[in-house]
Design a protein around this motif. Sequence first.
Motif, mmCIF file in Angstrom:
data_model
loop_
_atom_site.group_PDB
_atom_site.id
_atom_site.type_symbol
_atom_site.label_atom_id
_atom_site.label_comp_id
_atom_site.label_asym_id
_atom_site.label_seq_id
_atom_site.Cartn_x
_atom_site.Cartn_y
_atom_site.Cartn_z
ATOM 1 N N ASN A 180 0.828 -1.212 0.000
ATOM 2 C CA ASN A 180 0.000 0.000 0.000
ATOM 3 C C ASN A 180 0.866 1.268 0.000
ATOM 4 O O ASN A 180 0.639 2.210 0.764
ATOM 5 C CB ASN A 180 -0.939 -0.004 1.214
ATOM 6 N N ASP A 182 2.189 4.735 -1.300
ATOM 7 C CA ASP A 182 1.616 5.865 -2.038
ATOM 8 C C ASP A 182 2.372 6.087 -3.341
ATOM 9 O O ASP A 182 3.608 6.083 -3.379
ATOM 10 C CB ASP A 182 1.670 7.123 -1.166
ATOM 11 N N ARG A 186 -0.635 1.634 -4.328
ATOM 12 C CA ARG A 186 -1.903 1.914 -3.643
ATOM 13 C C ARG A 186 -3.071 1.719 -4.603
ATOM 14 O O ARG A 186 -3.206 2.421 -5.594
ATOM 15 C CB ARG A 186 -1.912 3.328 -3.067
ATOM 16 N N THR A 190 -7.116 -0.970 -1.037
ATOM 17 C CA THR A 190 -6.168 -0.676 0.038
ATOM 18 C C THR A 190 -6.254 0.790 0.447
ATOM 19 O O THR A 190 -6.094 1.127 1.622
ATOM 20 C CB THR A 190 -4.730 -1.012 -0.386
ATOM 21 N N LEU A 194 -7.036 2.389 4.170
ATOM 22 C CA LEU A 194 -6.113 3.340 4.788
ATOM 23 C C LEU A 194 -6.802 4.672 5.079
ATOM 24 O O LEU A 194 -6.682 5.215 6.189
ATOM 25 C CB LEU A 194 -4.913 3.562 3.869
ATOM 26 N N GLU A 195 -7.488 5.229 4.093
ATOM 27 C CA GLU A 195 -8.092 6.549 4.264
ATOM 28 C C GLU A 195 -9.198 6.533 5.309
ATOM 29 O O GLU A 195 -9.389 7.516 6.031
ATOM 30 C CB GLU A 195 -8.631 7.053 2.921
ATOM 31 N N SER A 197 -9.185 4.627 7.996
ATOM 32 C CA SER A 197 -8.494 4.607 9.287
ATOM 33 C C SER A 197 -7.901 5.969 9.626
ATOM 34 O O SER A 197 -7.764 6.327 10.795
ATOM 35 C CB SER A 197 -7.390 3.539 9.285
ATOM 36 N N LYS A 198 -7.556 6.756 8.589
ATOM 37 C CA LYS A 198 -6.991 8.089 8.809
ATOM 38 C C LYS A 198 -8.067 9.138 9.032
ATOM 39 O O LYS A 198 -7.756 10.271 9.403
ATOM 40 C CB LYS A 198 -6.132 8.485 7.599
#
Length: 235
Positions: A180, A182, A186, A190, A194-195, A197-198
């Motif tokens: 994953n 960047d 990505r 995935t 990630l986004e 969780s952010k």
Amino acid sequence: MLGLSEAFRAALWQIATLDPQLIEIIGLSLKVTLIAVAIATLIGFALGGVLAVYRFPGRSAVAALLNALMGLPPVVAGLIVYLLLSNAGPLGVLKLLYTPEAMIIAQVILVTPIVAALTRQTCEDLLEEYRDQLRSLGASSAEVVTTLLWDGRYRLITAVLAGFGRAIAEVGAVMIVGGNIDHVTRTMTTAIALETSKGNIALALALGMILLAIALVVNVALMGIRRLASQFAYA
């Protein structure tokens, strides 16, 4: 964190304005998936056709294994590829881990059993119908395989689309072997993980909408091809 309505508006804006980050992620996802499905299709068609026509010791075991591998957990496929491509693995010298190529290999492992198993079933059904005719023409086994694959092309497209749907929505295997990263590995799935969780819900929603749209297009295509295949069958 944006509210839900604001996140939806921001997601739609990113889609409407073709946000560069969004396009980059979608482009990589489609590139990896399409290449993997193309490779898996070539292998799956050949393997499925051979299993349907040729008779050899262990054929039933291979067919049973293919059926079992259709449900292979993606994280297991990812783990296998990781062990092969890691520095301590037999293919570590290739330095493919955490690259799009590693993701393609993982998806090929996931998609090939689906295409091969569905191809075998399609070819076996057609062989039952055309066995006597092909035998009277003196066709070789290789010619029989080619004939069955061509005659069942509309049904086989559904197998390819099923494999595409499996690959485009996959997250576990590509996360393990791709990392994953960047701008490098990505993908849509995935990035959504990630986004979210952010707390970047807008980008996650935009990607989710695109992924749902792709799934809808694939399912509509499947329905259309099945209808077309049935029309040709009764023509």
